[in-house]
Design an enzyme around this catalytic site. Structure first.
Site, PDB file in Angstrom:
ATOM      1  N   CYS A 108       0.808  -1.230   0.000  1.00 33.12           N
ATOM      2  CA  CYS A 108       0.000   0.000   0.000  1.00 33.12           C
ATOM      3  C   CYS A 108       0.843   1.284   0.000  1.00 33.12           C
ATOM      4  O   CYS A 108       1.418   1.617  -1.029  1.00 33.12           O
ATOM      5  CB  CYS A 108      -1.004  -0.038   1.139  1.00 33.12           C
ATOM      6  SG  CYS A 108      -2.421   1.026   0.796  1.00 33.12           S
TER       7      CYS A 108
ATOM      8  N   HIS B  52      -3.739  -5.473   2.078  1.00 34.03           N
ATOM      9  CA  HIS B  52      -3.405  -5.513   3.507  1.00 34.03           C
ATOM     10  C   HIS B  52      -4.104  -6.695   4.138  1.00 34.03           C
ATOM     11  O   HIS B  52      -4.747  -7.469   3.507  1.00 34.03           O
ATOM     12  CB  HIS B  52      -4.013  -4.313   4.243  1.00 34.03           C
ATOM     13  CG  HIS B  52      -3.484  -3.002   3.933  1.00 34.03           C
ATOM     14  ND1 HIS B  52      -2.356  -2.505   4.494  1.00 34.03           N
ATOM     15  CD2 HIS B  52      -3.974  -2.020   3.145  1.00 34.03           C
ATOM     16  CE1 HIS B  52      -2.181  -1.265   4.083  1.00 34.03           C
ATOM     17  NE2 HIS B  52      -3.128  -0.947   3.257  1.00 34.03           N
TER      18      HIS B  52
HETATM   19  N1  GLN Z   1      -1.888   6.888   1.817  1.00 38.36           N
HETATM   20  C1  GLN Z   1      -2.140   5.987   0.789  1.00 38.36           C
HETATM   21  C2  GLN Z   1      -3.515   6.059   0.147  1.00 38.36           C
HETATM   22  O1  GLN Z   1      -4.514   6.318   0.796  1.00 38.36           O
HETATM   23  C3  GLN Z   1      -1.853   4.596   1.328  1.00 38.36           C
HETATM   24  C4  GLN Z   1      -2.864   4.117   2.339  1.00 38.36           C
HETATM   25  C5  GLN Z   1      -2.508   2.811   2.943  1.00 38.36           C
HETATM   26  O2  GLN Z   1      -1.340   2.437   3.074  1.00 38.36           O
HETATM   27  N2  GLN Z   1      -3.539   2.117   3.388  1.00 38.36           N
HETATM   28  O3  GLN Z   1      -3.609   5.843  -1.019  1.00 38.36           O
END
Ligand code: GLN
Length: 248
Positions: free
Chosen positions: A97, A197
């Site tokens: 992510c 995730h």
């Molecule tokens: N900040 C990034 C987004 O919202 C990654 C979010 C995350 O790692 N869940 O796209």
């Protein structure tokens, strides 16, 4: 658990800042799957201001909020060469992510702030106005094998791949890289990035072992990973597939 076999050295980058959705659980999976085979994992935590050691066999970056990602990006930009050299030398990289976004050329956050990435993966990400959230099921071809990968996504970023990397998987359920092209994640050599995730690896032991095989190969250990009893993992995987309304 005591082990006396070969050791895989893992560089966990920014564990205090890139660690949402229990992404740390992926490290626990690497560790246990090695220990169950009499092997071991040596984890080196690399935080803000620390050098990235180039002698790791495997590097891991988890997910993070935009605010944490900005801090990490500012620190990482000066050290990206170390990570690139290690990856070019055959070390494996798994980035999830926010960490995935930072493996690209750039990430433009929801507030318009632009962050430079390491460019290990040929991709760019820009935050959209809404978030792409929910369960994901992918079909993945990796390292000569085909499998299903399950997980959960929650990101604002829309990622577009360039020609120098391939998608990790085709989306059967979920949004994937950008909600439009039907692909998820990215792979170049032994560098894998994904939005999944949950954490990713407990329900996808096949993917965990693929990455471990790369890391062991890089370590110089000439070892075949023995199959494990993955009854529980397979059952969790099947439940995730069924919850997505798919049969597999
Ligand atoms: N900040 C990034 C987004 O919202 C990654 C979010 C995350 O790692 N869940 O796209």
């Amino acid at each position: 658990m005591s082990t006396n076999g070969p050791v895989v050295r893992l560089g966990h980058l920014y564990p205090d800042h890139l660690n949402i959705y229990a992404d740390r659980g992926n490290i626990a999976v690497f560790q246990r799957r090695l220990e169950w085979r009499g092997l071991a994992l040596d984890v080196v935590e690399v935080g803000l201001g620390d050098e990235i050691p180039e002698d790791c066999n495997l590097y891991y970056l988890g997910g993070g909020q935009d605010r944490d990602q900005l801090m990490v990006a500012q620190d990482l930009v000066g050290k990206a060469d170390s990570l690139r050299r290690a990856a070019e030398g055959g070390a494996a990289v798994l980035a999830v992510c926010g960490g995935y976004q930072l493996m690209g050329h750039s990430y433009v956050a929801a507030n318009g702030e632009e962050m430079a990435g390491t460019a290990l993966l040929d991709l760019e990400t820009t935050a959209g106005t809404d978030r792409l959230i929910g369960d994901v099921v992918l079909s993945v071809d990796l390292d000569g094998a085909t499998g299903t990968v399950v997980g959960y996504e929650n990101h604002a970023g829309r990622t577009r791949l360039g020609s120098e990397c391939a998608p990790l998987g085709r989306v059967h359920k979920g949004h994937g890289n950008n909600g439009e092209d039907g692909f998820e994640g990215a792979v170049s050599g032994r560098c894998v990035g994904t939005y999944l995730h949950g954490p990713l690896l407990p329900k996808n032991p096949w993917l965990a072992d693929t990455v471990l095989r790369w890391a062991l190969d890089h370590s110089g250990a000439n070892i075949e990973l023995e199959p494990l009893d993955d009854t529980l993992e397979r059952s969790a995987h099947a439940t995730a597939v069924a919850r997505a309304g798919l049969k597999r």
